[in-house]
Design an enzyme around this catalytic site. Structure first.
Site, mmCIF file in Angstrom:
data_model
loop_
_atom_site.group_PDB
_atom_site.id
_atom_site.type_symbol
_atom_site.label_atom_id
_atom_site.label_comp_id
_atom_site.label_asym_id
_atom_site.label_seq_id
_atom_site.Cartn_x
_atom_site.Cartn_y
_atom_site.Cartn_z
ATOM 1 N N LYS A 83 -9.358 1.721 -2.486
ATOM 2 C CA LYS A 83 -9.592 1.131 -0.902
ATOM 3 C C LYS A 83 -10.839 1.558 -0.496
ATOM 4 O O LYS A 83 -11.415 2.788 -0.501
ATOM 5 C CB LYS A 83 -8.495 1.814 -0.080
ATOM 6 C CG LYS A 83 -8.418 0.988 1.267
ATOM 7 C CD LYS A 83 -7.451 1.761 1.859
ATOM 8 C CE LYS A 83 -7.282 1.128 3.432
ATOM 9 N NZ LYS A 83 -6.338 1.884 4.289
ATOM 10 N N CYS A 134 -4.932 -3.304 2.533
ATOM 11 C CA CYS A 134 -4.683 -2.955 3.994
ATOM 12 C C CYS A 134 -6.075 -3.134 4.923
ATOM 13 O O CYS A 134 -6.369 -4.334 5.251
ATOM 14 C CB CYS A 134 -4.112 -1.494 4.139
ATOM 15 S SG CYS A 134 -3.195 -1.416 6.016
ATOM 16 N N GLU A 136 0.936 -1.140 0.073
ATOM 17 C CA GLU A 136 0.025 0.092 0.179
ATOM 18 C C GLU A 136 0.785 1.262 -0.096
ATOM 19 O O GLU A 136 1.995 1.346 0.770
ATOM 20 C CB GLU A 136 -0.867 0.100 1.383
ATOM 21 C CG GLU A 136 -1.692 1.320 1.404
ATOM 22 C CD GLU A 136 -2.363 1.137 2.601
ATOM 23 O OE1 GLU A 136 -3.431 2.039 2.893
ATOM 24 O OE2 GLU A 136 -2.083 0.631 3.692
#
Length: 275
Positions: A112, A154, A41
């Site tokens: 994300k 994540c 990330e």
């Protein structure tokens, strides 16, 4: 057998330097026989000073770092999953993972979905949603060297519904690039990665940030490859930046799903009538 590479990074505040590190790793990974390289990330820029970072966060099509990594994929003949913040058309930022194929073309992009808004007992406070807009699409990519690949980032790992959908789509592998904090990493990193692999009966590939960064944060590291049975095939550790390769066996997916057909056995959970 398919050989993949994971780049564990200590990304800093200069996108050009970060992209150069990815380019070097791509050449090394290709030379080691890998067909895909996974980066963490925010591989292209990790800077919690948003005022300073703003000058580097530009639309994807104008990013020199994105162009450099695309060229590295083309020159090395290797797929690259690259994490970088980008500027959206509405003026907000997106925490994005871009997947380049071996010709340097964008095969997919994923923003994300789940924003990291937390207050840790250590005093760390993160408000990702104050600058970043959450993504709205579940993204899978067919016909990668690993088969069907699901993309996540994540904090997404803590939300089982996303991984249930990736399992429903029969992903062969799921990428979970990360920049985990040290306290949450020590407590939950290995546990969550193994659980997601088992739930989806798929390989999990989690390239991670590690160590002390230029912006002052410290990340956990321990980039992982986990097989569909939950066995850890690769753990790069938490000592520092490194590139490692790992062989994965696609036959393992079929073997696990034959023994434990949990995806096929899944039922809709009845809703409670309780008021």
């Amino acid at each position: 057998m398919t050989r993949i590479a994971l780049l564990q990074m200590t990304s800093g505040i200069d996108p050009a330097a970060n992209a150069a590190a990815v380019s070097v790793a791509a050449r090394q990974a290709a030379g080691d026989g890998a067909t895909m390289l996974f980066t963490p990330e925010m591989a292209g820029l990790l800077d919690k000073d948003r005022k300073r970072a703003a000058s580097h966060i530009v639309p994807e099509g104008k990013s020199a770092a994105v162009k450099q990594v695309a060229e590295a994929a083309r020159e090395s003949g290797i797929w690259i999953a690259f994490g970088i913040p980008v500027l959206r058309e509405d003026g907000r930022w997106a925490n994005r993972q871009i997947l380049f194929d071996a010709a340097g073309h964008v095969a997919a992009r994923y923003d994300k979905i789940h924003m990291f808004d937390v207050e840790l007992d250590t005093g760390e406070s993160w408000r990702e949603s104050s600058a970043y807009a959450p993504g709205e699409q579940v993204v899978t990519v067919e016909d990668t060297p690993l088969g069907r690949l699901g993309l996540t980032i994540c904090y997404d790992i803590r939300f089982p519904a996303l991984f249930e959908e990736l399992g429903r789509r029969s992903c062969d592998a799921i990428a979970i690039p990360a920049a985990f904090t040290v306290p949450t990493g020590r407590a939950h990193w290995h546990l969550l990665q193994r659980a997601r692999a088992v739930e989806a009966s798929a390989f999990v590939i989690a390239a991670a940030q590690v160590g002390q960064h230029e912006d002052g944060r410290i990340t956990y590291g321990h980039s992982l490859v986990v097989d569909p049975w939950g066995e850890v095939l690769l753990d790069i550790g938490g000592e520092g930046a490194a590139m490692r390769t790992c062989e994965v066996d696609p036959a393992r997916i079929r073997e696990v799903r034959r023994q434990l057909p949990s995806l096929a056995n899944k039922r809709n959970i009845p809703k409670s009538n309780a008021q």
